[in-house]
Design a protein around this motif. Structure first.
Motif, PDB file in Angstrom:
ATOM      1  N   GLU A   6      -2.445  -5.824  14.411  1.00 26.54           N
ATOM      2  CA  GLU A   6      -3.533  -5.072  13.795  1.00 26.54           C
ATOM      3  C   GLU A   6      -3.415  -3.589  14.087  1.00 26.54           C
ATOM      4  OE1 GLU A   6      -7.098  -6.979  15.069  1.00 26.54           O
ATOM      5  OE2 GLU A   6      -6.837  -8.698  13.752  1.00 26.54           O
ATOM      6  N   GLY A   9      -0.967  -1.841  11.737  1.00 26.79           N
ATOM      7  CA  GLY A   9      -1.303  -1.660  10.326  1.00 26.79           C
ATOM      8  C   GLY A   9      -0.588  -2.667   9.448  1.00 26.79           C
ATOM      9  N   CYS A  10      -0.962  -2.697   8.172  1.00 28.45           N
ATOM     10  CA  CYS A  10      -0.386  -3.666   7.228  1.00 28.45           C
ATOM     11  C   CYS A  10       0.885  -3.074   6.634  1.00 28.45           C
ATOM     12  CB  CYS A  10      -1.410  -3.997   6.149  1.00 28.45           C
ATOM     13  SG  CYS A  10      -0.926  -5.399   5.141  1.00 28.45           S
ATOM     14  N   ARG A  13       3.819  -4.772   3.216  1.00 26.84           N
ATOM     15  CA  ARG A  13       3.176  -5.835   2.447  1.00 26.84           C
ATOM     16  C   ARG A  13       2.620  -5.317   1.117  1.00 26.84           C
ATOM     17  NH1 ARG A  13       5.617  -9.951   4.540  1.00 26.84           N
ATOM     18  NH2 ARG A  13       5.057 -10.450   6.704  1.00 26.84           N
ATOM     19  N   GLU A  14       3.218  -4.278   0.563  1.00 27.07           N
ATOM     20  CA  GLU A  14       2.704  -3.712  -0.676  1.00 27.07           C
ATOM     21  C   GLU A  14       2.742  -4.720  -1.821  1.00 27.07           C
ATOM     22  OE1 GLU A  14       1.097  -0.889  -1.354  1.00 27.07           O
ATOM     23  OE2 GLU A  14       1.103  -0.661   0.812  1.00 27.07           O
ATOM     24  N   LEU A  17      -0.050  -7.283  -1.164  1.00 27.78           N
ATOM     25  CA  LEU A  17      -1.346  -6.656  -1.386  1.00 27.78           C
ATOM     26  C   LEU A  17      -1.598  -6.422  -2.883  1.00 27.78           C
ATOM     27  CD1 LEU A  17      -1.528  -4.022   1.498  1.00 27.78           C
ATOM     28  CD2 LEU A  17      -3.068  -5.950   1.149  1.00 27.78           C
ATOM     29  N   ALA A  47      -3.312  -9.098   9.287  1.00 25.17           N
ATOM     30  CA  ALA A  47      -3.205  -7.710   8.836  1.00 25.17           C
ATOM     31  C   ALA A  47      -3.258  -7.627   7.319  1.00 25.17           C
ATOM     32  CB  ALA A  47      -1.905  -7.099   9.358  1.00 25.17           C
ATOM     33  N   LEU A  48      -2.674  -8.613   6.644  1.00 27.65           N
ATOM     34  CA  LEU A  48      -2.705  -8.629   5.184  1.00 27.65           C
ATOM     35  C   LEU A  48      -4.132  -8.770   4.670  1.00 27.65           C
ATOM     36  CD1 LEU A  48      -1.166  -8.745   2.483  1.00 27.65           C
ATOM     37  CD2 LEU A  48      -1.043 -11.227   2.781  1.00 27.65           C
ATOM     38  N   ARG A  50      -6.851  -7.998   6.253  1.00 27.17           N
ATOM     39  CA  ARG A  50      -7.578  -6.780   6.564  1.00 27.17           C
ATOM     40  C   ARG A  50      -7.212  -5.666   5.583  1.00 27.17           C
ATOM     41  NH1 ARG A  50      -5.578  -5.976  10.985  1.00 27.17           N
ATOM     42  NH2 ARG A  50      -4.257  -4.229  10.466  1.00 27.17           N
ATOM     43  N   GLY A  51      -5.920  -5.584   5.239  1.00 30.40           N
ATOM     44  CA  GLY A  51      -5.491  -4.566   4.270  1.00 30.40           C
ATOM     45  C   GLY A  51      -6.125  -4.779   2.917  1.00 30.40           C
ATOM     46  N   ASP A  54      -9.726  -3.714   3.114  1.00 30.10           N
ATOM     47  CA  ASP A  54      -9.846  -2.252   3.151  1.00 30.10           C
ATOM     48  C   ASP A  54      -9.682  -1.639   1.767  1.00 30.10           C
ATOM     49  OD1 ASP A  54     -10.278  -2.378   5.857  1.00 30.10           O
ATOM     50  OD2 ASP A  54      -8.213  -1.843   6.407  1.00 30.10           O
ATOM     51  N   ARG A  55      -8.827  -2.252   0.935  1.00 33.31           N
ATOM     52  CA  ARG A  55      -8.577  -1.699  -0.397  1.00 33.31           C
ATOM     53  C   ARG A  55      -9.676  -2.055  -1.397  1.00 33.31           C
ATOM     54  NH1 ARG A  55      -2.265  -1.821  -2.248  1.00 33.31           N
ATOM     55  NH2 ARG A  55      -1.399  -0.757  -0.440  1.00 33.31           N
TER      56      ARG A  55
END
Length: 903
Positions: A6, A9-10, A13-14, A17, A47-48, A50-51, A54-55
């Motif tokens: 965590e 950061g993510c 994984r673009e 995501l 992390a994925l 959470r990412g 966040d988006r």
């Protein structure tokens, strides 16, 4: 360890995501949906999620299940709702959806994420399933992250995405976030070692000292949490299971179950196989061979054994393995101190493997020999040779990581030759030139013929990249004379010598040279080099079928232990021959494979060749942005070598040609007109630029210059009896005749070009000649003949998926007017030529661009425009563009009828 991920950061994984964000957006129209994100432990699922949260524009409802709460109904649901859920699953489902939509912003869809969903309590999963069924039209997405799928999870979420290990660039980014700037080679090592698992990579980045991240040959351990897990699993294993685990760890990848059982002293290993699987250490394949759950497990088992027991096991393993390299490497692993005798034995084997072309083996063996060597000068020499072998194997990234080490050693001819070799692969022509000259100046060929031969062979590669055929042959002969034809340097020189002969226009001699080389090399890793050279020659010598067959067989560096560099050359020329044969989709697949291999190996020399083919293929397909992107990539990689600069120039020139910007074509290609005598750049069979340059001169009305320019190239192509080169140049000459109004010259020249291509499976070249022939006849007023040729060209382009040129052929056909309708032009009577001009001007083309595409002068275009404006009652280009969609104009350009008589 989750905290570590965590904090990182993510990363990397673009794609995942983007996929999840797209699924979330789709729920606006399609209603509720669920997706399962599956990945092993430590892969970054948390992390994925959470990412994604966040988006998202909407606050997500988030929960994380725990094994200890599986028996507590509604435990996960309580986290999602922030309060105790209703007792009835249906009511709980309604409450969940209401909560998700209440927190939604505006018309944004709701988002519900559940981590470790495979550990969630049944009541919570039932409520989620009911929510999806009861509220099918509601806009919300449920994302369930799990280590393993279950029947219930699969029922809830029919779709799944797999969370795989990160690639080396993402691992390097993780390192930067941890304060560790990793060399690309070290990032590759860490990625392979951890299978791209971000948790394991982050743990090692935190646990190991900075000095251990400097050299890519560093043996990385397992992170502490893996060692602890493995130690606990081994403690709970049967003695037989532990013995088999240790044997597998010592023998390494590729060992058979029989070898492992022998080393472990097990008569019946299957019970031990089951024990390891039950302990979660291995996964069993169909052949009963256990494979570690992750690569780190083997490293952890070795650590648990301790140094003494591991060394004893390696000593025994040396007597069990059935290949010499494996035997020697086990002896090395069992020897912690310097050992001169063993070092000499390993060095001899390294040289033998290098002579056989198995450079990856040679690199590892030379490195082992260096570690065991007592004499410091010999130790340095063997370390340098290990780097040289890495370069020969095509591991430019790994070799580059060791450059500071090699530069810190005393200067020797070998050291300079190795650094020059790496400079060549990285496209650094000036550096390679300086280092090679220095190496040749200080070597004593009488005392060190092997080193002198190696330097000469590096000059061969340097000359190849400079496109200097005669110079290449001279250095190749020198290398063979010094080392002998059966040595590594001699074989590689012979494998490239044929290309030097071809670059000098001596195609028959080149074929003979490859026949001899193939006979001498036999069947070994060196076969890859000779086969690639023969395939490359086939591209140049109008033998595409044979070329494709040869190149397809050597694109995988793993075959026969071959070289990545050779595979890259093979991929570049395979893509080229696929393009010429009209197989554009296959060419792009090959280019993609080449790009990936170039990025992995750090070899920059061949990238422009790949991007040149990509540019032209995208142009044919009408993918202008992709073509421009590929051309920029070619130019970015084009440094000092001609074999890099010329493809980059051709890529840019063909984009300019497709846009009818012939002044740009001339500007881009003009440096090639100053190529020195003896350069392959003057050989029309090697680089197809002369016809493009000449056609641009014709299009610009510079006919005398075009005539003077074409003459020497045409003479050279005739002397060498090179059919496709003669045909390409004849196309430019035919345009020249057309510009002069010489119809007889047009017919004779283009008929000759088509005849030269007869029987050759070069669909691209044939289509270009046919199209240009039709253009020239249309301009000469022979519209019926032009129509037949342009129709044939259109059909050929269509068969290749060349949308750009299908459209161009259609415009030419309309301009010719043979198939234009009679008496059905609508309220405005535009001629076929005027219709074509009106369409292109309305699309935004300039007069010059229209003139080039219709093969007329800009003055003629302006004349037609004046008549068009008058007929249509418009005052300029803007009003013409506005009118272009109106029915009256469309009716005058969009119908077809029987051909009319020629005028």
């Amino acid at each position: 360890m989750t905290v570590l991920i965590e904090r990182a950061g993510c990363v990397g994984r673009e794609d995942e995501l983007g996929e999840l964000a797209s699924r979330l957006a789709l729920t606006r129209a399609s209603g509720s949906a669920a997706i399962l994100a599956l990945g092993g432990r430590g892969m970054g699922k948390t992390a994925l999620l959470r990412g994604l949260a966040d988006r998202a524009a909407t606050p997500a409802l988030k929960a994380r299940a725990g094994a200890w709460e599986q028996g507590t109904p509604g435990a996960a649901l309580r986290q999602l709702l922030g309060e105790d859920p209703p007792a009835d699953p249906a009511d709980a489902a309604d409450a969940l959806v209401a909560r998700a939509l209440v927190v939604a912003v505006g018309d944004e869809p709701g988002l519900i994420v559940l981590d470790d969903a495979d550990l969630a309590d049944a009541f919570s999963l039932q409520a989620i399933a009911s929510a999806l069924r009861r509220h099918r039209d509601s806009p919300f997405l449920v994302v369930l992250a799990a280590t393993r799928s279950t029947a219930f999870l699969s029922e809830i979420a029919a779709d799944a995405i797999r969370i795989e290990g990160l690639d080396a660039s993402a691992i390097a980014e993780l390192g930067a976030l941890r304060g560790r700037v990793l060399h690309p080679a070290m990032a590759e090592v860490l990625t392979r070692h951890t299978a791209g698992n971000p948790r394991d990579a982050v743990a090692l980045l935190d646990e190991l000292a900075p000095s251990q991240w400097v050299r890519p040959e560093t043996q990385l351990p397992a992170p502490s949490h893996v060692r602890d897990e493995v130690q606990a699993a081994l403690a709970g294993c049967t003695p037989e299971g532990r013995a088999l685990a240790e044997a597998l760890a010592v023998l390494g990848e590729g060992a058979s179950l029989g070898q492992a059982a022998t080393l472990a002293g097990l008569a019946d290993p299957l019970t031990a196989v089951d024990a390891l699987a039950a302990a979660g250490l291995t996964e069993t394949s169909r052949d009963h061979l256990p494979r570690w759950r992750t690569p780190l497990v083997g490293a952890a088992v070795l650590a648990a054994m301790g140094a003494r027991r591991a060394a004893d096991a390696h000593q025994r393993a040396a007597q069990i393995v059935d290949d010499e390299v494996g035997r020697v490497r086990h002896l090395v692993a069992a020897t912690p101190m310097a050992d001169a005798d063993l070092a000499d034995e390993v060095a001899r084997l390294a040289q033998r493997r290098g002579d056989e072309g198995a450079w990856a083996d040679a690199a590892a063996l030379y490195r082992d020999a260096s570690r065991l060597t007592v004499d410091p000068l010999d130790r340095d020499d063997r370390l340098i040779r290990s780097v040289d072998a890495l370069v020969a194997a095509g591991d430019g990234t790994g070799a580059a990581a060791l450059v500071p080490v090699i530069e810190g050693l005393r200067e020797t001819p070998l050291r300079d030759a190795v650094l020059a070799y790496l400079a060549i692969l990285r496209g650094r022509a000036t550096e390679a030139e300086v280092r090679l000259k220095r190496a040749w100046d200080i070597v004593n060929a009488d005392r060190e013929p092997e080193t002198a031969a190696l330097i000469a062979q590096r000059h061969v590669l340097h000359s190849l990249a400079q496109c200097r055929g005669t110079e290449l042959v001279t250095w190749a002969d020198r290398a063979i004379s010094l080392a002998g034809r059966d040595t590594a340097a001699g074989v590689e020189a012979a494998a490239i010598r044929g290309l030097g002969l071809a670059m000098s226009g001596r195609f028959e001699d080149a074929h003979d040279a490859y026949v001899l080389a193939a006979r001498e090399v036999g069947h070994s890793a060196q076969t890859q080099r000779v086969t690639m050279g023969r395939g490359w020659l086939g591209v140049l010598a109008d033998e595409p079928d044979e070329s494709r067959s040869l190149l397809e067989g050597v694109t995988d560096p793993r075959v026969l232990g071959g070289s990545t560099r050779i595979s890259l050359w093979a991929l570049a020329w395979l893509a080229r021959v696929q393009f010429l044969m009209g197989e554009g989709e296959a060419a792009l697949h090959t280019v993609a494979a080449g790009r990936a291999l170039a990025a992995e190996s750090g070899i920059a020399l061949i990238t422009p060749l790949l991007e040149w083919t990509a540019t032209e293929t995208h142009l044919l397909n009408g993918s202008w942005e992709d073509a421009a992107r590929a051309a920029r990539a070619a130019e970015a990689g084009a440094q000092g070598y001609e074999i890099m600069r010329v493809p980059a120039m051709l890529a840019r020139a063909h984009i300019a040609e497709a846009r009818s910007d012939f002044r740009a074509v001339l500007r881009i290609l003009e440096p090639l007109t100053h190529a020195p005598t003896g350069s392959a750049l003057t050989e029309p069979a090697i680089w197809p630029w002369a016809e493009t340059y000449a056609a641009a001169l014709v299009a610009e009305g510079r006919l005398d210059e075009a005539d003077a320019f074409l003459g020497p190239h045409e003479t050279r192509a005739r002397e060498e009896q090179h059919r496709s080169a003669q045909a390409r140049l004849a196309t430019a000459r035919g345009r020249w005749h057309g510009a002069r109004g010489d119809l007889v010259g047009v017919r004779e020249t283009f008929d000759s070009a088509l005849g030269l291509l007869e029987g050759l499976p070069l669909r691209y070249e044939r289509a270009r000649v046919t199209f240009a022939y039709g253009q020239a006849l249309r301009r000469a007023g022979r519209r019926r003949d032009a129509d037949a040729l342009l129709s044939a060209a259109r059909d050929q382009w269509d068969g290749m998926g060349a949308r750009t040129f299908v459209d161009a052929a259609q415009r030419e056909l309309r301009a010719g007017g043979v198939r234009a309708p009679r008496g059905r032009r609508g309220p405005v009577d535009l001629t076929p030529q005027e219709e074509a001009v009106a369409e292109m001007v309305a699309s935004g083309l300039s007069n010059r661009e229209v003139a080039a595409q219709l093969f007329v002068s800009p003055k003629t275009v302006q004349y037609h425009l004046t008549r068009i404006y008058s007929k249509l009652g418009v005052r300029g280009r803007t009003e013409l563009a506005a009118m272009s969609a109106e029915p009256a104009v469309e009716s005058s350009t969009g119908s077809s009828a029987e051909p009319t008589e020629e005028s």
